[in-house]
Design a protein around this motif. Structure first.
Motif: not given
Length: 168
Positions: A56-70, A50-54
């Motif tokens: 984009x892939x490099x938005x800080x909020x999107x990256x926060x979720x990427x880090x959480x997955x990591x 959802x964040x990637x759609x809303x």
């Protein structure tokens, strides 16, 4: 409380609203803390999509979720998936905030931990050194993030039998 907020946001704004997605991410973090790995991953995946759609892939909020997955993958020993998430987060945070931002340096430190766990000592040391230099500049020598990296570097040296370096 997260479930209540999620239901309310979904009803009021829909499942893809950014406030809804932030709550989905928070619920994922709670599930991860509770050891509910499958539920946590499902929440993180939903939030990420959802964040990637809303935003984009490099938005800080999107990256926060990427880090959480990591972090979730690293905790499970899924090192290749964790590294992919950390690398993506590192590239994104470097673009969004620069190479010396604390969020970027946290990701560098996380990569160091992952490499140390894999026995990639040279790569781990390089990541720790980069994180240490950056956090000392950005946050100071006594900041908890700096000291966390110092401790990680000490552990790496101790594991290598470099006792003088570890002690220092």
């Amino acid at each position: 409380m997260y479930r209540r907020a999620l239901e309310g946001y979904e009803e009021a704004w829909g499942p893809e609203h950014t406030s809804t997605l932030d709550t989905v991410n928070n619920l994922g973090r709670l599930y991860a803390d509770q050891g509910k790995i499958a539920e946590a991953e499902a929440m993180y995946r939903r939030a990420l999509e959802g964040k990637e759609k809303a935003w984009g892939p490099e938005h800080p909020s999107t990256l926060d979720t990427v880090i959480n997955l990591g972090l979730l993958y690293a905790d499970q020993g899924k090192r290749a998936k964790a590294e992919a998430m950390y690398r993506r987060a590192l590239e994104g945070t470097e673009k969004a905030w620069g190479p010396e931002h604390p969020s970027t340096l946290d990701t560098v430190n996380n990569l160091g931990i992952l490499y140390a766990d894999q026995g990639k000592r040279a790569e781990a040391e390089a990541m720790y050194r980069r994180a240490l230099e950056g956090t000392e500049k950005a946050c100071g020598p006594e900041h908890p993030s700096t000291l966390n990296t110092v401790n990680n570097l000490g552990n790496l040296y101790a594991d290598q039998g470099k006792m003088a370096e570890a002690e220092a």
